[in-house]
Design a protein around this motif. Structure first.
Motif, PDB file in Angstrom:
ATOM      1  N   MET A   1      30.543 -39.485   9.699  1.00  0.00           N
ATOM      2  CA  MET A   1      31.325 -39.875  10.873  1.00  0.00           C
ATOM      3  C   MET A   1      32.741 -39.312  10.762  1.00  0.00           C
ATOM      4  O   MET A   1      33.390 -39.419   9.729  1.00  0.00           O
ATOM      5  CB  MET A   1      31.409 -41.404  10.957  1.00  0.00           C
ATOM      6  N   LEU A   2      33.230 -38.733  11.861  1.00  0.00           N
ATOM      7  CA  LEU A   2      34.628 -38.325  11.963  1.00  0.00           C
ATOM      8  C   LEU A   2      35.329 -39.321  12.862  1.00  0.00           C
ATOM      9  O   LEU A   2      34.957 -39.496  14.019  1.00  0.00           O
ATOM     10  CB  LEU A   2      34.756 -36.921  12.550  1.00  0.00           C
ATOM     11  N   THR A   3      36.334 -40.002  12.335  1.00  0.00           N
ATOM     12  CA  THR A   3      37.019 -41.019  13.113  1.00  0.00           C
ATOM     13  C   THR A   3      38.335 -40.478  13.631  1.00  0.00           C
ATOM     14  O   THR A   3      39.158 -39.958  12.865  1.00  0.00           O
ATOM     15  CB  THR A   3      37.279 -42.272  12.252  1.00  0.00           C
ATOM     16  N   ALA A   4      38.548 -40.590  14.936  1.00  0.00           N
ATOM     17  CA  ALA A   4      39.800 -40.143  15.526  1.00  0.00           C
ATOM     18  C   ALA A   4      40.935 -41.020  15.038  1.00  0.00           C
ATOM     19  O   ALA A   4      40.725 -42.148  14.591  1.00  0.00           O
ATOM     20  CB  ALA A   4      39.701 -40.200  17.047  1.00  0.00           C
ATOM     21  N   PRO A   5      42.162 -40.542  15.087  1.00  0.00           N
ATOM     22  CA  PRO A   5      43.303 -41.336  14.637  1.00  0.00           C
ATOM     23  C   PRO A   5      43.363 -42.684  15.355  1.00  0.00           C
ATOM     24  O   PRO A   5      42.987 -42.799  16.526  1.00  0.00           O
ATOM     25  CB  PRO A   5      44.513 -40.458  15.000  1.00  0.00           C
ATOM     26  N   THR A   6      43.844 -43.748  14.677  1.00  0.00           N
ATOM     27  CA  THR A   6      43.923 -45.070  15.277  1.00  0.00           C
ATOM     28  C   THR A   6      45.124 -45.203  16.198  1.00  0.00           C
ATOM     29  O   THR A   6      45.256 -46.186  16.908  1.00  0.00           O
ATOM     30  CB  THR A   6      43.994 -46.149  14.178  1.00  0.00           C
ATOM     31  N   SER A   7      46.037 -44.250  16.193  1.00  0.00           N
ATOM     32  CA  SER A   7      47.116 -44.183  17.172  1.00  0.00           C
ATOM     33  C   SER A   7      46.880 -42.963  18.038  1.00  0.00           C
ATOM     34  O   SER A   7      45.957 -42.199  17.814  1.00  0.00           O
ATOM     35  CB  SER A   7      48.471 -44.082  16.468  1.00  0.00           C
TER      36      SER A   7
ATOM     37  N   PRO B   1      46.792 -39.353  19.543  1.00  0.00           N
ATOM     38  CA  PRO B   1      46.826 -38.068  18.819  1.00  0.00           C
ATOM     39  C   PRO B   1      48.205 -37.436  18.983  1.00  0.00           C
ATOM     40  O   PRO B   1      48.544 -36.896  20.021  1.00  0.00           O
ATOM     41  CB  PRO B   1      45.738 -37.245  19.518  1.00  0.00           C
ATOM     42  N   ARG B   2      48.990 -37.498  17.951  1.00  0.00           N
ATOM     43  CA  ARG B   2      50.386 -37.098  18.044  1.00  0.00           C
ATOM     44  C   ARG B   2      50.559 -35.595  18.204  1.00  0.00           C
ATOM     45  O   ARG B   2      51.517 -35.149  18.793  1.00  0.00           O
ATOM     46  CB  ARG B   2      51.138 -37.556  16.782  1.00  0.00           C
ATOM     47  N   LYS B   3      49.636 -34.814  17.675  1.00  0.00           N
ATOM     48  CA  LYS B   3      49.848 -33.366  17.658  1.00  0.00           C
ATOM     49  C   LYS B   3      48.638 -32.627  18.222  1.00  0.00           C
ATOM     50  O   LYS B   3      47.530 -32.756  17.706  1.00  0.00           O
ATOM     51  CB  LYS B   3      50.139 -32.888  16.239  1.00  0.00           C
ATOM     52  N   VAL B   4      48.900 -31.841  19.265  1.00  0.00           N
ATOM     53  CA  VAL B   4      47.858 -31.030  19.897  1.00  0.00           C
ATOM     54  C   VAL B   4      48.364 -29.594  19.945  1.00  0.00           C
ATOM     55  O   VAL B   4      49.434 -29.319  20.494  1.00  0.00           O
ATOM     56  CB  VAL B   4      47.544 -31.518  21.330  1.00  0.00           C
ATOM     57  N   LEU B   5      47.604 -28.690  19.359  1.00  0.00           N
ATOM     58  CA  LEU B   5      47.959 -27.275  19.333  1.00  0.00           C
ATOM     59  C   LEU B   5      47.048 -26.525  20.296  1.00  0.00           C
ATOM     60  O   LEU B   5      45.824 -26.568  20.175  1.00  0.00           O
ATOM     61  CB  LEU B   5      47.793 -26.707  17.917  1.00  0.00           C
ATOM     62  N   LEU B   6      47.649 -25.848  21.263  1.00  0.00           N
ATOM     63  CA  LEU B   6      46.902 -24.993  22.190  1.00  0.00           C
ATOM     64  C   LEU B   6      46.974 -23.565  21.670  1.00  0.00           C
ATOM     65  O   LEU B   6      48.073 -23.035  21.471  1.00  0.00           O
ATOM     66  CB  LEU B   6      47.493 -25.057  23.597  1.00  0.00           C
ATOM     67  N   VAL B   7      45.816 -22.936  21.478  1.00  0.00           N
ATOM     68  CA  VAL B   7      45.767 -21.576  20.937  1.00  0.00           C
ATOM     69  C   VAL B   7      45.119 -20.656  21.972  1.00  0.00           C
ATOM     70  O   VAL B   7      44.007 -20.932  22.439  1.00  0.00           O
ATOM     71  CB  VAL B   7      44.970 -21.515  19.618  1.00  0.00           C
ATOM     72  N   PHE B   8      45.823 -19.590  22.333  1.00  0.00           N
ATOM     73  CA  PHE B   8      45.231 -18.608  23.247  1.00  0.00           C
ATOM     74  C   PHE B   8      45.876 -17.256  23.016  1.00  0.00           C
ATOM     75  O   PHE B   8      46.935 -17.151  22.387  1.00  0.00           O
ATOM     76  CB  PHE B   8      45.332 -19.045  24.716  1.00  0.00           C
TER      77      PHE B   8
ATOM     78  N   GLU C   1      53.479 -39.916  23.608  1.00  0.00           N
ATOM     79  CA  GLU C   1      52.117 -40.040  23.092  1.00  0.00           C
ATOM     80  C   GLU C   1      51.578 -38.750  22.492  1.00  0.00           C
ATOM     81  O   GLU C   1      50.739 -38.792  21.589  1.00  0.00           O
ATOM     82  CB  GLU C   1      51.167 -40.494  24.214  1.00  0.00           C
ATOM     83  N   ILE C   2      52.034 -37.607  23.013  1.00  0.00           N
ATOM     84  CA  ILE C   2      51.457 -36.323  22.607  1.00  0.00           C
ATOM     85  C   ILE C   2      52.571 -35.332  22.301  1.00  0.00           C
ATOM     86  O   ILE C   2      53.454 -35.102  23.129  1.00  0.00           O
ATOM     87  CB  ILE C   2      50.566 -35.737  23.724  1.00  0.00           C
TER      88      ILE C   2
ATOM     89  N   ALA D   1      44.156 -34.814  29.872  1.00  0.00           N
ATOM     90  CA  ALA D   1      45.248 -35.639  29.341  1.00  0.00           C
ATOM     91  C   ALA D   1      44.833 -37.103  29.291  1.00  0.00           C
ATOM     92  O   ALA D   1      45.097 -37.810  28.303  1.00  0.00           O
ATOM     93  CB  ALA D   1      46.497 -35.457  30.194  1.00  0.00           C
ATOM     94  N   GLN D   2      44.169 -37.577  30.337  1.00  0.00           N
ATOM     95  CA  GLN D   2      43.740 -38.966  30.367  1.00  0.00           C
ATOM     96  C   GLN D   2      42.759 -39.271  29.250  1.00  0.00           C
ATOM     97  O   GLN D   2      42.802 -40.356  28.645  1.00  0.00           O
ATOM     98  CB  GLN D   2      43.100 -39.281  31.728  1.00  0.00           C
ATOM     99  N   PHE D   3      41.883 -38.300  28.958  1.00  0.00           N
ATOM    100  CA  PHE D   3      40.960 -38.490  27.835  1.00  0.00           C
ATOM    101  C   PHE D   3      41.733 -38.699  26.541  1.00  0.00           C
ATOM    102  O   PHE D   3      41.441 -39.617  25.762  1.00  0.00           O
ATOM    103  CB  PHE D   3      40.039 -37.285  27.701  1.00  0.00           C
ATOM    104  N   LEU D   4      42.723 -37.859  26.299  1.00  0.00           N
ATOM    105  CA  LEU D   4      43.498 -37.985  25.060  1.00  0.00           C
ATOM    106  C   LEU D   4      44.261 -39.307  25.005  1.00  0.00           C
ATOM    107  O   LEU D   4      44.395 -39.919  23.939  1.00  0.00           O
ATOM    108  CB  LEU D   4      44.479 -36.821  24.934  1.00  0.00           C
ATOM    109  N   LEU D   5      44.744 -39.739  26.150  1.00  0.00           N
ATOM    110  CA  LEU D   5      45.574 -40.942  26.180  1.00  0.00           C
ATOM    111  C   LEU D   5      44.759 -42.228  26.090  1.00  0.00           C
ATOM    112  O   LEU D   5      45.270 -43.252  25.640  1.00  0.00           O
ATOM    113  CB  LEU D   5      46.412 -40.960  27.455  1.00  0.00           C
ATOM    114  N   THR D   6      43.504 -42.203  26.485  1.00  0.00           N
ATOM    115  CA  THR D   6      42.734 -43.451  26.567  1.00  0.00           C
ATOM    116  C   THR D   6      41.548 -43.515  25.619  1.00  0.00           C
ATOM    117  O   THR D   6      40.988 -44.601  25.434  1.00  0.00           O
ATOM    118  CB  THR D   6      42.215 -43.677  28.001  1.00  0.00           C
ATOM    119  N   ASN D   7      41.162 -42.409  25.024  1.00  0.00           N
ATOM    120  CA  ASN D   7      39.967 -42.405  24.177  1.00  0.00           C
ATOM    121  C   ASN D   7      40.273 -42.121  22.712  1.00  0.00           C
ATOM    122  O   ASN D   7      39.392 -41.754  21.949  1.00  0.00           O
ATOM    123  CB  ASN D   7      38.952 -41.370  24.699  1.00  0.00           C
TER     124      ASN D   7
END
Length: 386
Positions: free
Chosen positions: A1-7, A9-16, A38-39, A373-379
């Protein structure tokens, strides 16, 4: 099991690293940036492309915290893939993201996803689940998508069809979020920016092109069409120019395999205008002004229906079958006679044209980035099975 952070997700890196990725990731950066408490979002450019990539990020005002600057003359898939994986390592060690988001089907997406997996970050795949089920068409994009899909922890699918493709590949339902396509968000935002302040590139284009007649916009760059395919396309365009009361505008890709046949066969046709590749802002302005579009581009298949523009797709297969099913695009391949027939039919059969122009765009409503964004903020407390 991979558990997402309990707070959150503070850091999101977009790579392109390419222009199409930049177009589709720019509105996501802008949306995630609205939630700084939040992000923390950052951008890493691989610069798989350079000049055309830079044009897009300047237009949208996207800052790049990291820039690998990998574009080199004579670049091939082998050394590019290796360079991206090597180049991502220090970036990932410095930023230490919770999530790395990649987009679509490029070598950047596939290699950056693999590097993120090696680092322990979760991978979010934006525009996930598109398939032709033919690993050679388009090459290498189909395999890039599939490999990225095996690595990804979260799949942001643009349509229900994309979701179904992922489910058939045994991706767990809770790992898939149907969002619409972020290219519609980019298109709507870009047209608003043009309306607010007309860019210099648009002013120059207006001076360069006669806009008093219908405009047929053409784009072509796919490697599977190199050779006889492009010769056939050029012959078709020449015949269309002879019979249509219209101006054909063709921003010609810089690849010599495209430029050779295009300039050899079409440079002396008075109502065919061969112009340089356009910045994003002037290209979407051209799309908006055109009567119809002939293309082999994936992104244009998604964008043009939002503007009510029928699209003829110069490919035999497409990873975007929703548009074909909806009737907003027609696959014509590189068959000279079919390209000519379908183009002239749409130009002169007003009833058919209007039916096609009014059809619903299957790629969304311009709110894809809000859903991500809503997914990251609520899930953020959900658990994901690796």
């Amino acid at each position: 099991m991979l558990t997402a952070p309990t707070s959150y997700p503070r850091k999101v890196l977009l790579v392109f690293g390419t222009r199409p990725e930049a177009i589709k990731m720019a509105p996501l950066y802008l949306e995630l940036s609205k939630h700084p408490d939040e992000i923390e979002v950052a951008v890493c450019l691989t610069a798989q492309h350079r000049e055309m990539l830079d044009q897009v990020i300047r237009f949208f005002g996207i800052p790049a915290r990291y820039d690998l600057n990998l574009m080199k003359p004579g670049q091939n898939l082998h050394n590019l893939t290796a360079a991206i994986i090597e180049g991502m390592k220090p970036v990932l060690e410095d930023f230490r993201p919770d999530y790395v988001f990649v987009h679509g089907d490029t070598t950047t997406s596939m290699a950056a996803a693999l590097a993120a997996f090696y680092s322990g970050a979760k991978v979010g795949h934006v525009e996930a689940g598109l398939r032709t089920f033919n690993k050679q068409s388009p090459f290498p994009e189909e395999m890039n998508r599939s490999i990225t899909g095996r690595i990804a922890d979260i799949h942001f699918a643009p349509t229900q069809q994309s979701r179904e493709n992922l489910l058939r590949e045994d991706i767990a339902e809770q790992h898939i979020v149907v969002t619409g396509n972020t290219v519609i968000d980019a298109l709507q935002h870009g047209l608003r920016l043009i309306e607010e302040a007309e860019p210099e590139s648009v002013r120059l284009l207006k001076q360069q092109l006669p806009m008093h007649r219908d405009v047929i916009l053409v784009t072509g760059h796919r490697r599977e069409n190199f050779g006889e395919g492009f010769l056939s396309i050029c012959r078709a365009l020449k015949r269309i120019a002879e019979h249509a009361d219209a101006e054909i505008v063709y921003p010609v890709h810089l690849n010599p395999n495209v430029q050779g046949p295009v300039y050899e066969l079409l440079s002396d046709v008075s109502n065919i205008h061969l112009i340089d590749p356009q910045p994003y802002e002037s290209f979407i302005w051209l799309m908006n002004k055109s009567r119809l579009i002939i293309t082999d581009s994936g992104g244009v298949q998604e964008e043009a229906p939002s503007l009510g523009k029928p699209v003829l797709v110069m490919r035999d297969t497409t990873e975007r079958p929703e548009a074909v099913s909806a009737g907003t695009v027609i696959l014509v391949g590189t068959d000279e006679n079919r390209i000519v027939k379908e183009t002239l039919d749409l130009l002169y059969d007003t009833e058919r044209y209007d039916r096609m122009a009014r059809l619903h765009n299957p790629y969304g409503d311009g709110k894809a980035t809000k859903r991500i964004a809503q997914f990251l903020l609520t899930n953020h407390k959900h658990e994901y099975v690796s």
